[in-house]
Design a protein around this motif. Structure first.
Motif, mmCIF file in Angstrom:
data_model
loop_
_atom_site.group_PDB
_atom_site.id
_atom_site.type_symbol
_atom_site.label_atom_id
_atom_site.label_comp_id
_atom_site.label_asym_id
_atom_site.label_seq_id
_atom_site.Cartn_x
_atom_site.Cartn_y
_atom_site.Cartn_z
ATOM 1 N N VAL A 42 53.031 -1.393 63.309
ATOM 2 C CA VAL A 42 53.798 -0.428 63.915
ATOM 3 C C VAL A 42 55.526 -0.678 62.563
ATOM 4 N N ASP A 43 55.186 -0.106 62.371
ATOM 5 C CA ASP A 43 56.524 0.050 61.003
ATOM 6 C C ASP A 43 57.114 1.074 61.888
ATOM 7 N N THR A 44 58.586 0.830 62.349
ATOM 8 C CA THR A 44 59.757 1.667 62.814
ATOM 9 C C THR A 44 60.378 1.651 62.819
ATOM 10 N N TRP A 45 60.630 3.612 61.646
ATOM 11 C CA TRP A 45 62.237 4.126 61.164
ATOM 12 C C TRP A 45 63.362 4.202 61.794
ATOM 13 N N GLN B 33 67.277 4.382 63.817
ATOM 14 C CA GLN B 33 68.419 4.324 63.901
ATOM 15 C C GLN B 33 69.803 4.016 64.719
ATOM 16 N N THR B 34 70.788 3.500 64.451
ATOM 17 C CA THR B 34 71.660 2.818 66.150
ATOM 18 C C THR B 34 71.877 4.469 65.753
ATOM 19 N N GLU B 35 72.182 5.926 65.580
ATOM 20 C CA GLU B 35 72.461 6.288 65.595
ATOM 21 C C GLU B 35 71.850 7.984 66.249
ATOM 22 N N GLY C 144 72.220 7.921 55.437
ATOM 23 C CA GLY C 144 72.616 7.451 54.491
ATOM 24 C C GLY C 144 71.138 5.795 53.626
ATOM 25 N N ASP C 145 70.092 7.045 54.391
ATOM 26 C CA ASP C 145 69.052 6.026 53.806
ATOM 27 C C ASP C 145 68.293 6.857 52.633
ATOM 28 N N GLY C 146 67.934 5.576 51.434
ATOM 29 C CA GLY C 146 66.583 6.872 50.116
ATOM 30 C C GLY C 146 65.632 6.503 50.504
HETATM 31 C C1 WTA Z 1 67.161 0.085 57.742
HETATM 32 C C2 WTA Z 1 68.119 -0.582 63.743
HETATM 33 C C3 WTA Z 1 63.314 -0.128 56.591
HETATM 34 C C4 WTA Z 1 67.729 1.501 57.614
HETATM 35 C C5 WTA Z 1 66.872 0.694 63.990
HETATM 36 C C6 WTA Z 1 68.446 1.693 58.877
HETATM 37 C C7 WTA Z 1 64.567 0.414 58.071
HETATM 38 C C8 WTA Z 1 69.213 0.830 59.435
HETATM 39 C C9 WTA Z 1 63.794 0.310 59.277
HETATM 40 C C10 WTA Z 1 70.210 1.624 60.725
HETATM 41 C C11 WTA Z 1 62.277 0.257 59.048
HETATM 42 C C12 WTA Z 1 65.362 0.005 60.088
HETATM 43 N N1 WTA Z 1 61.682 -0.225 57.042
HETATM 44 N N2 WTA Z 1 64.750 0.122 56.818
HETATM 45 N N3 WTA Z 1 61.474 0.405 59.533
HETATM 46 N N4 WTA Z 1 64.191 0.088 60.241
HETATM 47 N N5 WTA Z 1 65.826 0.302 58.797
HETATM 48 O O1 WTA Z 1 71.618 1.540 62.883
HETATM 49 O O2 WTA Z 1 68.289 1.048 57.051
HETATM 50 O O3 WTA Z 1 70.932 -0.999 63.159
HETATM 51 O O4 WTA Z 1 69.321 2.604 58.050
HETATM 52 O O5 WTA Z 1 69.470 0.560 63.155
HETATM 53 O O6 WTA Z 1 67.979 -0.128 59.052
HETATM 54 O O7 WTA Z 1 69.795 -0.241 60.867
HETATM 55 P P1 WTA Z 1 70.428 0.073 62.935
#
Ligand code: WTA
Length: 637
Positions: free
Chosen positions: A399-402, A404-406, A490-492
């Motif tokens: 699982v590639d989980t995307w 953010q802190t927010e 903030g991501d593309g």
């Molecule tokens: C990046 C971490 C690609 C992304 C949980 C995001 C990712 C930032 C992935 C948040 C992923 C996090 N694939 N990019 N699976 N997971 N990112 O706040 O750019 O430390 O906006 O949270 O990490 O980082 P943060």
């Protein structure tokens, strides 16, 4: 108290069905999930929101305490099950297993100790601690008594710690004496002393956990031993009744401008969201041993070492050490030793281990693994394949989980073993999550497939941030102004013909170094602190192990300089201002920086030069000083 769990999806078809329902009628969908928790008082309204101010409220009128959901409600059914499984830095060190009953008792004792120190609902408590069970216990103790925790990663400098303590006016700091990480000994308490010397007027008490037992300096006017304050306490601590929208914690993170901001999460929505996503993404079954290798100083540790797993009654492991100590086989040795079923780590760790050679992973029995996860940065194809072949033996789902802190919890990911998977693609949005791609020039949503654009979210979800501490306007500007009416990440990202998402990376001035977010402005400000530095521009560049490295262009004051020595001094300055994680990998001294006629640094060009793409610099004729491009390019490191 009953112990129900959020619904667990069990097939990809079911995912599609649930997803449809969740976006057609989000309120009923989330209300049904919220119903599986213990509330002191039911909510009046599921959701009220606007993304203009922004104002988002989930379950208003509802009352609860998240620790009753993490602990008390599990006691009847799984009181004797291990809640926290602690693996120390030394492979032959003492493993600690805290059952739900023991964890509950310890949390109560620390809660009472904090109350005795005068900490109450809404007060802020800062943590500066290594990965030890006492960290987990006392973070939960804050939540127990309604205090707001602000965990600062124990690799940050005294200055960075002081900034965070002062931004939130923390009343108490909880720290350790020292910390062993790999072969390093880190003087944790000394950093806290330095922060107090810089000035932290709100701090009344420093509670010191004895970890290694080494010498520390002591100021009886504020220092107190953790064990002395805690051991005399009663193991019964009535939970503070919290409103769903009361603040649970603050966590600082870097943005594209200024100082790190305190992302604010609240009790009800965060609880629901971390539990729901944990259960579904990792397909956790009772009895499984789950291990997330993150540090509790980051959001991943908050949501997926502590809250998500404990809310689901899981056995969650905490690891004090590093992946390469005593050698690059440590992760796999620990997986084998504890028969780990779900393993969750960052691409940067995988790349570092991959570089050390396959012999470190091949000798270990990893047959207990059922799901392996990735988080924190885009995972490149090579690392994905290695993870899949060497760790997952070609059959364990990734699982590639995307997120953010927010976002509080995972937003885009496969559900372990159920979803189609494709290397480097995070996959589909989780139920309840309405993602959008937006054209960066027109601001219009791109609805077709395939497409690529700015990654946004169109509709609220329970785990989202509510504000940035002490500065709501900053929250509005940062996340809700780029694309009106949407949350901008903030991501593309790219969506393929089937609607699967691939995260391309940050499109703002944030760089991601070994999975740690770093604002270029923050690093520039740190470098500027050096007395001989006149101006600085910092950009990211591709780095084999870290994902991105930090490249600094620096203009020095006139005169003869010893460049090697200055490089070292600049690195030391950054270390003091932020911490070792923000150290520039490369420092190039330049005479001038390429600027537009309005005086803005042309970062696009600097990024290309740093990445070695010097052939395609594009149009430089609009620059105020096009001739510097040649010298900057010639001096590239
Ligand atoms: C990046 C971490 C690609 C992304 C949980 C995001 C990712 C930032 C992935 C948040 C992923 C996090 N694939 N990019 N699976 N997971 N990112 O706040 O750019 O430390 O906006 O949270 O990490 O980082 P943060």
């Amino acid at each position: 108290m009953p112990s129900k769990l959020p619904h667990q999806i069990s097939s990809f078809d079911e995912y599609r069905e649930v997803y449809q329902k969740s976006v057609t009628d989000p309120e009923s969908f989330w209300a049904a999930e919220a119903d599986t928790f213990v509330w002191r008082k039911p909510w009046d309204r599921v959701l009220s929101w606007n993304f203009t101010d922004p104002e988002v409220k989930w379950f208003s009128g509802g009352q609860l305490n998240i620790t009753e959901n993490c602990l008390d409600r599990h006691l009847a059914e799984r009181g004797e099950q291990t809640a926290i499984l602690y693996e120390p830095n030394e492979p032959d060190g003492k493993v600690v297993k805290l059952t739900y009953r023991e964890l509950h008792a310890q949390v109560c004792q620390v809660g009472n100790a904090l109350r005795e120190l005068g900490v109450g609902k809404g007060d802020r408590v800062c943590f500066y601690m290594p990965m030890v069970p006492e960290l987990a216990v006392s973070v939960l103790a804050c939540a127990r008594i309604g205090a707001i925790h602000s965990v600062v990663f124990a690799g940050f400098s005294a200055q960075a710690l002081a900034d965070r303590v002062n931004d939130a006016d923390c009343k108490v700091i909880i720290c350790s004496d020292h910390n062993r990480r790999g072969r390093k000994n880190i003087p944790v308490k000394e950093v806290v002393d330095e922060a107090l010397a810089i000035g932290c007027p709100s701090v009344e008490t420093v509670l010191v956990h004895r970890n290694t037992g080494e010498d520390i300096s002591w100021d009886p006017s504020y220092d107190q031993w953790y064990h002395e304050a805690v051991e005399r306490q009663d193991a019964n601590c009535p939970a503070e009744v919290m409103d769903a929208e009361d603040v649970l914690f603050i966590l600082y993170t870097s943005g594209s401008t200024g100082k790190p901001k305190g992302v604010v999460h609240t009790c009800g929505g965060y609880m629901l969201y971390t539990a729901y996503t944990f259960r579904n993404v990792f397909q956790y079954s009772p009895g499984d041993v789950y291990w997330c290798t993150a540090d509790i100083g980051w959001i991943t540790g908050h949501s997926y070492i502590l809250y998500g797993p404990l809310l689901c009654g899981a056995t969650t492991m905490m690891f004090e050490g590093v992946p390469t100590y005593p050698d690059a086989g440590r992760f796999w040795q620990v997986c084998e030793k504890h028969r780990v079923n779900q393993f969750y780590t960052a691409p940067t760790a995988l790349r570092a281990l991959m570089a050390r050679g396959n012999e470190f992973v091949e000798g270990h029995d990893l047959s207990a693994l059922k799901v392996i996860g990735s988080v924190g940065e885009p995972i490149n194809e090579e690392a994905w394949e290695w993870y899949h072949e060497k760790v997952g033996k070609g059959k364990v789902p990734i699982v590639d989980t995307w997120w953010q802190t927010e976002t509080g919890g995972i937003m885009i990911s496969g559900l372990g073993g159920l979803s189609p998977q494709k290397a480097t693609f995070a996959g589909y949005p989780l139920p309840g999550i309405q993602m959008a791609l937006v054209d960066k020039n027109t601001g219009e949503e791109l609805t077709g497939n395939p497409e690529s654009g700015l990654l946004c979210v169109k509709y609220p979800w329970p785990g989202m941030l509510r504000t940035t501490w002490g500065d709501h306007e900053r929250c509005q500007k940062t996340y809700f102004s780029t694309v009106p009416g949407m949350y901008f990440t903030g991501d593309g990202a790219r969506r393929d013909e089937n609607g699967m998402y691939r995260i391309v990376g940050r499109v703002d001035d944030v760089i991601n170094v070994s999975g740690h977010r770093m604002g270029t402005a923050e690093v520039e400000n740190a470098i500027d602190e050096h007395p001989l530095v006149v101006e600085t521009a910092v950009v990211g560049y591709p780095h084999d192990i870290k994902g991105q490295g930090i490249y600094a262009y620096v203009i020095l004051a006139p005169g003869e300089h010893d460049h090697e020595r200055l490089r070292e001094e600049i690195i030391e300055t950054v270390r003091q201002e932020i911490g070792p994680i923000a150290k520039p990998d490369k420092i190039q001294f330049v005479e001038e920086l390429p600027k537009t006629r309005s005086g803005k640094i042309m970062r696009r060009i600097l990024r290309k030069v740093a990445s070695g793409e010097t052939d395609g610099l594009g149009d430089t004729s609009t620059l105020l000083n096009p001739e510097v491009v040649t010298s900057v390019t010639a001096g590239r490191l």
